[in-house]
Scaffold this motif. Structure first.
Motif, PDB file in Angstrom:
ATOM      1  N   LYS A   1     -13.508  19.256 -11.574  1.00 37.87           N
ATOM      2  CA  LYS A   1     -12.154  19.441 -11.038  1.00 37.87           C
ATOM      3  C   LYS A   1     -12.207  20.240  -9.743  1.00 37.87           C
ATOM      4  N   GLU A   2     -12.967  21.326  -9.764  1.00 38.36           N
ATOM      5  CA  GLU A   2     -13.086  22.151  -8.564  1.00 38.36           C
ATOM      6  C   GLU A   2     -13.734  21.362  -7.434  1.00 38.36           C
ATOM      7  N   TYR A   3     -14.750  20.555  -7.773  1.00 40.38           N
ATOM      8  CA  TYR A   3     -15.453  19.766  -6.765  1.00 40.38           C
ATOM      9  C   TYR A   3     -14.501  18.777  -6.094  1.00 40.38           C
ATOM     10  N   PHE A   4     -13.736  18.042  -6.912  1.00 40.24           N
ATOM     11  CA  PHE A   4     -12.858  17.022  -6.347  1.00 40.24           C
ATOM     12  C   PHE A   4     -11.573  17.619  -5.768  1.00 40.24           C
ATOM     13  N   ASP A   5     -11.177  18.792  -6.208  1.00 39.61           N
ATOM     14  CA  ASP A   5     -10.069  19.494  -5.533  1.00 39.61           C
ATOM     15  C   ASP A   5     -10.464  19.828  -4.101  1.00 39.61           C
ATOM     16  N   ARG A   6     -11.711  20.298  -3.917  1.00 41.06           N
ATOM     17  CA  ARG A   6     -12.199  20.588  -2.568  1.00 41.06           C
ATOM     18  C   ARG A   6     -12.326  19.295  -1.744  1.00 41.06           C
ATOM     19  N   ALA A   7     -12.823  18.242  -2.410  1.00 42.67           N
ATOM     20  CA  ALA A   7     -12.962  16.956  -1.713  1.00 42.67           C
ATOM     21  C   ALA A   7     -11.597  16.438  -1.259  1.00 42.67           C
ATOM     22  N   ARG A   8     -10.590  16.653  -2.078  1.00 46.84           N
ATOM     23  CA  ARG A   8      -9.246  16.178  -1.724  1.00 46.84           C
ATOM     24  C   ARG A   8      -8.697  16.938  -0.518  1.00 46.84           C
ATOM     25  N   LEU A   9      -8.972  18.240  -0.457  1.00 43.17           N
ATOM     26  CA  LEU A   9      -8.503  19.034   0.678  1.00 43.17           C
ATOM     27  C   LEU A   9      -9.123  18.553   1.985  1.00 43.17           C
ATOM     28  N   ASN A  10     -10.378  18.088   1.909  1.00 41.64           N
ATOM     29  CA  ASN A  10     -11.095  17.660   3.109  1.00 41.64           C
ATOM     30  C   ASN A  10     -10.940  16.173   3.411  1.00 41.64           C
ATOM     31  N   ALA A  11     -10.310  15.439   2.490  1.00 40.52           N
ATOM     32  CA  ALA A  11     -10.185  13.986   2.662  1.00 40.52           C
ATOM     33  C   ALA A  11      -8.989  13.646   3.546  1.00 40.52           C
TER      34      ALA A  11
ATOM     35  N   VAL B   1       0.838  -1.189   0.000  1.00 42.69           N
ATOM     36  CA  VAL B   1       0.000   0.000   0.000  1.00 42.69           C
ATOM     37  C   VAL B   1       0.878   1.245   0.000  1.00 42.69           C
ATOM     38  N   ALA B   2       0.628   2.123  -0.969  1.00 47.07           N
ATOM     39  CA  ALA B   2       1.403   3.365  -1.056  1.00 47.07           C
ATOM     40  C   ALA B   2       0.674   4.529  -0.402  1.00 47.07           C
ATOM     41  N   ILE B   3      -0.644   4.620  -0.655  1.00 48.96           N
ATOM     42  CA  ILE B   3      -1.453   5.747  -0.184  1.00 48.96           C
ATOM     43  C   ILE B   3      -2.809   5.225   0.264  1.00 48.96           C
ATOM     44  N   LEU B   4      -3.316   5.813   1.349  1.00 47.44           N
ATOM     45  CA  LEU B   4      -4.678   5.531   1.790  1.00 47.44           C
ATOM     46  C   LEU B   4      -5.525   6.776   1.571  1.00 47.44           C
ATOM     47  N   VAL B   5      -6.608   6.622   0.830  1.00 45.33           N
ATOM     48  CA  VAL B   5      -7.545   7.727   0.590  1.00 45.33           C
ATOM     49  C   VAL B   5      -8.815   7.388   1.351  1.00 45.33           C
ATOM     50  N   GLN B   6      -8.988   7.983   2.518  1.00 45.84           N
ATOM     51  CA  GLN B   6     -10.133   7.648   3.376  1.00 45.84           C
ATOM     52  C   GLN B   6     -10.206   6.138   3.596  1.00 45.84           C
TER      53      GLN B   6
ATOM     54  N   ILE C   1      -4.096  11.339 -10.524  1.00 42.68           N
ATOM     55  CA  ILE C   1      -5.193  10.666 -11.233  1.00 42.68           C
ATOM     56  C   ILE C   1      -5.810   9.573 -10.359  1.00 42.68           C
ATOM     57  N   LEU C   2      -4.959   8.789  -9.701  1.00 43.55           N
ATOM     58  CA  LEU C   2      -5.451   7.687  -8.880  1.00 43.55           C
ATOM     59  C   LEU C   2      -6.217   8.186  -7.655  1.00 43.55           C
ATOM     60  N   ILE C   3      -5.761   9.279  -7.049  1.00 40.34           N
ATOM     61  CA  ILE C   3      -6.483   9.848  -5.908  1.00 40.34           C
ATOM     62  C   ILE C   3      -7.839  10.370  -6.359  1.00 40.34           C
ATOM     63  N   ARG C   4      -7.868  11.074  -7.490  1.00 38.23           N
ATOM     64  CA  ARG C   4      -9.147  11.558  -8.025  1.00 38.23           C
ATOM     65  C   ARG C   4     -10.086  10.386  -8.292  1.00 38.23           C
ATOM     66  N   LYS C   5      -9.549   9.299  -8.839  1.00 35.49           N
ATOM     67  CA  LYS C   5     -10.374   8.123  -9.130  1.00 35.49           C
ATOM     68  C   LYS C   5     -10.960   7.535  -7.853  1.00 35.49           C
ATOM     69  N   LYS C   6     -10.152   7.452  -6.793  1.00 37.82           N
ATOM     70  CA  LYS C   6     -10.646   6.942  -5.514  1.00 37.82           C
ATOM     71  C   LYS C   6     -11.741   7.831  -4.950  1.00 37.82           C
ATOM     72  N   LEU C   7     -11.551   9.139  -5.030  1.00 32.56           N
ATOM     73  CA  LEU C   7     -12.560  10.075  -4.537  1.00 32.56           C
ATOM     74  C   LEU C   7     -13.861   9.941  -5.330  1.00 32.56           C
ATOM     75  N   GLN C   8     -13.750   9.728  -6.642  1.00 29.98           N
ATOM     76  CA  GLN C   8     -14.934   9.524  -7.469  1.00 29.98           C
ATOM     77  C   GLN C   8     -15.657   8.235  -7.076  1.00 29.98           C
ATOM     78  N   GLU C   9     -14.892   7.166  -6.855  1.00 34.65           N
ATOM     79  CA  GLU C   9     -15.502   5.896  -6.453  1.00 34.65           C
ATOM     80  C   GLU C   9     -16.247   6.046  -5.129  1.00 34.65           C
ATOM     81  N   GLN C  10     -15.644   6.800  -4.197  1.00 29.72           N
ATOM     82  CA  GLN C  10     -16.289   7.020  -2.896  1.00 29.72           C
ATOM     83  C   GLN C  10     -17.554   7.850  -3.052  1.00 29.72           C
TER      84      GLN C  10
END
Length: 278
Positions: A259-269, A22-27, A53-62
């Motif tokens: 992009k703006e939506y998931f940029d905000r989601a990433r800041l809060n994740a 495991v390299a990164i945990l996104v939530q 790209i992979l972090i954005r993909k994880k956030l989208q899946e969530q």
């Protein structure tokens, strides 16, 4: 007793191996070192951009799970039927054409279409209320700034090879000197504006003095185009592609909102970096 100790040690070793990967945990959703390496290989991007790209993909899946967005098998089949109809094919011919051009199995095709439909539903639920249709000036400005995107060949001069047998056509592609009476051919010039976008795209990707992929001909047979020459690019008048330009503007707007939506989601994740690939 020894059996219990062995099971405990085996479990700990297996868990350590999993954590090491495991390299990164996104939530709490993992991105592995293998995921990152594969993304770098497939996208030809550096490590940092691949991780984004992979972090954005994880956030989208969530987000998809959170919003309980689903696509049924019937929706997937209906979309495949629609795509086949647009290309003047039946479903079996469509599967075969995609398999030949993209090297995908029918299950892989269905999976990709399902992913696209799920993401479209997600995008619509997030971006729909933020979208505004472009006005005439915006359409004109976009066209002027992106003229190169709308240039296309006038026509393709080809030799069309057809046969009831796919293997014979493939033999012809692999060995142009090969002859079989079961392969017919004819000269044909195809005007860009009179052929389907899918065929135009395939011919544009086919090199001059080269063969296209083998595709169904819609008559229980197969064909391949040998491209002899391509007429010079022609600038397309705005009035001819106004709908296409509008669609591209809307896609750009949609992606900006997302992009703006998931940029905000990433800041809060809660994103934890454990290790990077070596």
């Amino acid at each position: 007793m020894y059996k219990i100790i062995f099971l405990i040690l085996f479990s700990l070793a297996l868990n350590a191996k999993m954590v090491d990967g495991v390299a990164i945990l996104v939530q709490d959703d993992p991105i592995t070192t293998m995921d990152i390496k594969k993304m770098m290989h497939d996208s030809h991007l550096d490590q940092s951009k691949s991780i984004d790209i992979l972090i954005r993909k994880k956030l989208q899946e969530q987000e998809i799970r959170s919003r309980k967005i689903e696509v049924s098998n019937d929706e997937v089949i209906d979309e495949i039927k629609n795509m086949a109809r647009q290309n003047n094919m039946n479903v079996n011919q469509f599967y075969e054409a995609v398999a030949n051009s993209e090297n995908l199995t029918s299950s892989e095709i269905q999976k990709k279409i399902k992913e696209r439909l799920v993401n479209e539903k997600l995008f619509q639920s997030i971006a729909f209320s933020h979208m505004e249709e472009p006005d005439e000036q915006e359409i004109k400005d976009y066209y002027e700034l992106n003229k190169a995107k709308f240039n296309h060949p006038q026509s393709f001069t080809t030799i069309v090879y057809e046969s009831k047998r796919k293997d014979l056509l493939q033999e012809k592609i692999d060995n142009p000197m090969f002859y079989s009476p079961e392969i017919s051919h004819r000269d044909q010039t195809l005007e860009y504006k009179k052929i389907s976008p899918q065929l135009a795209e395939m011919l544009e990707k086919t090199p001059v003095n080269g063969f296209s992929a083998v595709i169904p001909n819609g008559k229980d047979g197969y064909l391949s185009f040998y491209v002899q020459s391509v007429a010079k690019n022609k600038e397309t008048p705005l009035e001819d592609i106004k709908a296409q330009v509008t669609n591209m503007i809307m896609n750009d707007k949609r992606e900006q909102v997302l992009k703006e939506y998931f940029d905000r989601a990433r800041l809060n994740a809660n994103i934890q970096t454990i290790r990077m690939p070596e």
